[in-house]
Design a protein around this motif. Structure first.
Motif, PDB file in Angstrom:
ATOM      1  N   THR A 289       0.832  -1.201   0.000  1.00 51.92           N
ATOM      2  CA  THR A 289       0.000   0.000   0.000  1.00 51.92           C
ATOM      3  C   THR A 289       0.865   1.250   0.000  1.00 51.92           C
ATOM      4  OG1 THR A 289      -1.821  -1.120   1.149  1.00 51.92           O
ATOM      5  CG2 THR A 289      -1.774   1.278   1.268  1.00 51.92           C
ATOM      6  N   LEU A 290       1.922   1.236   0.771  1.00 48.53           N
ATOM      7  CA  LEU A 290       2.825   2.388   0.820  1.00 48.53           C
ATOM      8  C   LEU A 290       3.521   2.620  -0.518  1.00 48.53           C
ATOM      9  CD1 LEU A 290       4.447   1.928   4.345  1.00 48.53           C
ATOM     10  CD2 LEU A 290       2.785   3.668   3.655  1.00 48.53           C
TER      11      LEU A 290
ATOM     12  N   PRO B 185       5.828  13.314  -4.064  1.00 46.81           N
ATOM     13  CA  PRO B 185       7.010  13.648  -3.263  1.00 46.81           C
ATOM     14  C   PRO B 185       6.688  14.246  -1.899  1.00 46.81           C
ATOM     15  CG  PRO B 185       7.387  14.260  -5.551  1.00 46.81           C
ATOM     16  CD  PRO B 185       5.946  13.836  -5.453  1.00 46.81           C
ATOM     17  N   ALA B 186       5.633  15.023  -1.800  1.00 48.31           N
ATOM     18  CA  ALA B 186       5.297  15.675  -0.534  1.00 48.31           C
ATOM     19  C   ALA B 186       4.993  14.668   0.572  1.00 48.31           C
ATOM     20  CB  ALA B 186       4.101  16.601  -0.727  1.00 48.31           C
ATOM     21  N   PHE B 187       4.673  13.435   0.202  1.00 48.17           N
ATOM     22  CA  PHE B 187       4.316  12.421   1.186  1.00 48.17           C
ATOM     23  C   PHE B 187       5.426  11.395   1.388  1.00 48.17           C
ATOM     24  CE2 PHE B 187       0.324  14.239  -0.038  1.00 48.17           C
ATOM     25  CZ  PHE B 187      -0.446  14.203   1.118  1.00 48.17           C
ATOM     26  N   LYS B 188       6.587  11.608   0.778  1.00 48.07           N
ATOM     27  CA  LYS B 188       7.670  10.622   0.859  1.00 48.07           C
ATOM     28  C   LYS B 188       8.139  10.394   2.292  1.00 48.07           C
ATOM     29  CE  LYS B 188      12.400   9.576  -0.630  1.00 48.07           C
ATOM     30  NZ  LYS B 188      12.098   8.141  -0.607  1.00 48.07           N
ATOM     31  N   ALA B 189       8.349  11.464   3.051  1.00 46.86           N
ATOM     32  CA  ALA B 189       8.826  11.309   4.425  1.00 46.86           C
ATOM     33  C   ALA B 189       7.827  10.518   5.267  1.00 46.86           C
ATOM     34  CB  ALA B 189       9.087  12.676   5.051  1.00 46.86           C
ATOM     35  N   SER B 190       6.538  10.817   5.118  1.00 51.53           N
ATOM     36  CA  SER B 190       5.510  10.104   5.883  1.00 51.53           C
ATOM     37  C   SER B 190       5.471   8.627   5.512  1.00 51.53           C
ATOM     38  CB  SER B 190       4.140  10.737   5.630  1.00 51.53           C
ATOM     39  OG  SER B 190       4.098  12.060   6.121  1.00 51.53           O
ATOM     40  N   ALA B 191       5.598   8.343   4.208  1.00 48.53           N
ATOM     41  CA  ALA B 191       5.577   6.954   3.751  1.00 48.53           C
ATOM     42  C   ALA B 191       6.798   6.196   4.257  1.00 48.53           C
ATOM     43  CB  ALA B 191       5.503   6.903   2.230  1.00 48.53           C
ATOM     44  N   ASP B 192       7.966   6.827   4.189  1.00 45.44           N
ATOM     45  CA  ASP B 192       9.178   6.161   4.663  1.00 45.44           C
ATOM     46  C   ASP B 192       9.132   5.928   6.169  1.00 45.44           C
ATOM     47  OD1 ASP B 192      10.367   5.866   2.203  1.00 45.44           O
ATOM     48  OD2 ASP B 192      11.507   7.734   2.325  1.00 45.44           O
ATOM     49  N   GLU B 193       8.590   6.888   6.902  1.00 43.60           N
ATOM     50  CA  GLU B 193       8.464   6.698   8.343  1.00 43.60           C
ATOM     51  C   GLU B 193       7.511   5.545   8.647  1.00 43.60           C
ATOM     52  OE1 GLU B 193       7.360   9.193  12.419  1.00 43.60           O
ATOM     53  OE2 GLU B 193       7.542  10.232  10.507  1.00 43.60           O
ATOM     54  N   ALA B 194       6.428   5.458   7.887  1.00 39.72           N
ATOM     55  CA  ALA B 194       5.494   4.348   8.072  1.00 39.72           C
ATOM     56  C   ALA B 194       6.171   3.019   7.754  1.00 39.72           C
ATOM     57  CB  ALA B 194       4.266   4.539   7.183  1.00 39.72           C
TER      58      ALA B 194
ATOM     59  N   ALA C 244      13.408   8.986   5.716  1.00 38.63           N
ATOM     60  CA  ALA C 244      12.399   9.950   6.154  1.00 38.63           C
ATOM     61  C   ALA C 244      13.071  11.151   6.829  1.00 38.63           C
ATOM     62  CB  ALA C 244      11.424   9.280   7.123  1.00 38.63           C
ATOM     63  N   TRP C 245      14.110  10.892   7.611  1.00 37.00           N
ATOM     64  CA  TRP C 245      14.830  11.960   8.297  1.00 37.00           C
ATOM     65  C   TRP C 245      15.477  12.912   7.295  1.00 37.00           C
ATOM     66  CZ3 TRP C 245      15.335  13.967  13.037  1.00 37.00           C
ATOM     67  CH2 TRP C 245      16.427  14.807  13.281  1.00 37.00           C
ATOM     68  N   ASP C 246      16.134  12.355   6.299  1.00 35.50           N
ATOM     69  CA  ASP C 246      16.823  13.186   5.308  1.00 35.50           C
ATOM     70  C   ASP C 246      15.855  14.119   4.584  1.00 35.50           C
ATOM     71  OD1 ASP C 246      19.177  11.939   6.008  1.00 35.50           O
ATOM     72  OD2 ASP C 246      19.167  10.538   4.320  1.00 35.50           O
ATOM     73  N   VAL C 247      14.694  13.581   4.231  1.00 36.16           N
ATOM     74  CA  VAL C 247      13.688  14.393   3.542  1.00 36.16           C
ATOM     75  C   VAL C 247      13.152  15.469   4.488  1.00 36.16           C
ATOM     76  CG1 VAL C 247      11.407  14.399   2.452  1.00 36.16           C
ATOM     77  CG2 VAL C 247      13.027  12.565   1.942  1.00 36.16           C
ATOM     78  N   SER C 248      12.898  15.084   5.730  1.00 35.05           N
ATOM     79  CA  SER C 248      12.352  16.036   6.703  1.00 35.05           C
ATOM     80  C   SER C 248      13.323  17.173   6.981  1.00 35.05           C
ATOM     81  CB  SER C 248      12.005  15.311   8.006  1.00 35.05           C
ATOM     82  OG  SER C 248      10.986  14.351   7.793  1.00 35.05           O
ATOM     83  N   ILE C 249      14.590  16.839   7.101  1.00 33.56           N
ATOM     84  CA  ILE C 249      15.604  17.869   7.332  1.00 33.56           C
ATOM     85  C   ILE C 249      15.647  18.836   6.149  1.00 33.56           C
ATOM     86  CG2 ILE C 249      18.097  18.288   7.433  1.00 33.56           C
ATOM     87  CD1 ILE C 249      17.009  17.514  10.088  1.00 33.56           C
ATOM     88  N   ALA C 250      15.631  18.286   4.940  1.00 39.05           N
ATOM     89  CA  ALA C 250      15.695  19.123   3.742  1.00 39.05           C
ATOM     90  C   ALA C 250      14.503  20.068   3.658  1.00 39.05           C
ATOM     91  CB  ALA C 250      15.770  18.244   2.494  1.00 39.05           C
ATOM     92  N   ARG C 251      13.361  19.617   4.135  1.00 39.59           N
ATOM     93  CA  ARG C 251      12.140  20.418   4.048  1.00 39.59           C
ATOM     94  C   ARG C 251      11.852  21.199   5.326  1.00 39.59           C
ATOM     95  NH1 ARG C 251       8.342  15.852   1.101  1.00 39.59           N
ATOM     96  NH2 ARG C 251       9.344  15.955  -0.948  1.00 39.59           N
ATOM     97  N   LYS C 252      12.720  21.040   6.322  1.00 38.40           N
ATOM     98  CA  LYS C 252      12.551  21.725   7.594  1.00 38.40           C
ATOM     99  C   LYS C 252      11.204  21.405   8.231  1.00 38.40           C
ATOM    100  CE  LYS C 252      15.608  25.521   6.256  1.00 38.40           C
ATOM    101  NZ  LYS C 252      15.765  26.995   6.106  1.00 38.40           N
ATOM    102  N   GLN C 253      10.852  20.120   8.186  1.00 36.78           N
ATOM    103  CA  GLN C 253       9.588  19.658   8.751  1.00 36.78           C
ATOM    104  C   GLN C 253       9.785  19.204  10.193  1.00 36.78           C
ATOM    105  OE1 GLN C 253       8.649  16.587   5.905  1.00 36.78           O
ATOM    106  NE2 GLN C 253       7.405  17.955   4.648  1.00 36.78           N
ATOM    107  N   GLU C 254       8.685  19.141  10.923  1.00 41.64           N
ATOM    108  CA  GLU C 254       8.692  18.640  12.295  1.00 41.64           C
ATOM    109  C   GLU C 254       9.266  17.222  12.307  1.00 41.64           C
ATOM    110  OE1 GLU C 254       8.453  18.260  16.207  1.00 41.64           O
ATOM    111  OE2 GLU C 254       7.940  20.109  15.148  1.00 41.64           O
ATOM    112  N   ARG C 255      10.187  16.922  13.243  1.00 36.25           N
ATOM    113  CA  ARG C 255      10.879  15.641  13.184  1.00 36.25           C
ATOM    114  C   ARG C 255      11.255  15.074  14.552  1.00 36.25           C
ATOM    115  NH1 ARG C 255      13.451  19.773  10.604  1.00 36.25           N
ATOM    116  NH2 ARG C 255      15.067  20.803  11.816  1.00 36.25           N
ATOM    117  N   GLN C 256      10.739  15.601  15.635  1.00 40.00           N
ATOM    118  CA  GLN C 256      11.159  15.133  16.951  1.00 40.00           C
ATOM    119  C   GLN C 256      10.800  13.670  17.194  1.00 40.00           C
ATOM    120  OE1 GLN C 256       9.693  17.901  19.867  1.00 40.00           O
ATOM    121  NE2 GLN C 256      11.267  19.408  19.415  1.00 40.00           N
ATOM    122  N   ILE C 257       9.572  13.270  16.861  1.00 41.82           N
ATOM    123  CA  ILE C 257       9.179  11.876  17.058  1.00 41.82           C
ATOM    124  C   ILE C 257      10.023  10.963  16.178  1.00 41.82           C
ATOM    125  CG2 ILE C 257       7.317  10.191  16.837  1.00 41.82           C
ATOM    126  CD1 ILE C 257       7.045  12.072  19.200  1.00 41.82           C
TER     127      ILE C 257
END
Length: 233
Positions: free
Chosen positions: A154-155, A161-170, A191-204
């Motif tokens: 399913t993933l 692309p906007a959902f790549k970090a969420s999919a990889d985290e899942a 998922a971390w690499d994408v989140s860092i590049a996009r400056k998205q929330e990443r603490q969890i």
């Protein structure tokens, strides 16, 4: 990267579960903060029937007011069906199924949550974002039933692309559930690499990485926010 053995990494996962609750690390036990993208729905300009949009809002309000009620799913189903029958290929239909899937998931009926999401998985709608959310939430519902291979397939349907970090985290959550630490690391790191590049929330996500033995540097934090310790009790 910490040179932890697989057993030590799994012990870290168990310790993390005790400290932060099972929701922090696994799709099997995910707590689903913003599980169905309510903010996404609120930001969309839904230009179809105002009546159906109002019904979706009514459904959401009733679902919230009935939180914890074992009869919620059965009582809300008729209203959701009304929205779906009006126009299956609509944003409102997807949102109605999101609500019903969330109610089912909250009640621990993961099979029902999967059924609700599959009803709208392949509808024809000019809104890729909503369809990506359907597949993301469907993967978690499948993971909760230990349908790991189905969830990974399913993933694979999530290609925006906007959902790549969420999919990889899942994916990482699924591999954790399978005790596949090596692939969990790869998925979380992606998922971390994408989140860092996009400056998205990443603490969890940072906590999840550390739980599998990977220390990462957040550009905005001097040290990782958590250093997990194994519970030896």
């Amino acid at each position: 990267m910490n040179a932890l053995t697989e057993e030590e990494q799994l012990n870290n996962l168990k310790s993390l579960t005790k400290k932060y609750g099972s929701a922090a690390i696994s799709g099997v036990l995910v707590a689903l903060i913003a599980f169905f993208g309510w903010s996404y729905w609120q930001k969309k300009q839904l230009h179809r029937s105002q009546n159906e949009t109002a019904r979706v809002q009514q459904l959401m309000d009733q679902a919230q007011s009935m939180a914890g009620d074992a009869k919620a799913y059965a009582q809300l189903a008729p209203l959701a069906d009304t929205v779906i029958k009006k126009d299956l290929n609509s944003a409102q239909a997807i949102q109605a199924q999101f609500v019903m899937a969330k109610v089912a998931f909250d009640q621990g009926d993961y099979a029902a949550a999967e059924r609700e999401l599959k009803k709208v998985q392949n509808i024809k709608i000019d809104d890729e974002g909503l369809l990506q959310l359907v597949n993301l939430r469907l993967a978690y519902a499948q993971t909760a039933q230990k349908k790991y291979d189905d969830a990974l397939k399913t993933l694979d349907l999530i290609t925006v692309p906007a959902f790549k970090a969420s999919a990889d985290e899942a994916r990482g959550d699924i591999f954790v559930a399978k005790n596949d630490i090596a692939n969990a690391k790869k998925a979380y790191q992606s998922a971390w690499d994408v989140s860092i590049a996009r400056k998205q929330e990443r603490q969890i996500l940072q906590i999840k990485l550390e739980s599998v033995g990977v220390l990462v540097d957040d550009p905005n934090i001097e040290r990782p926010i958590l250093k997990t310790q194994v519970d030896e009790s």
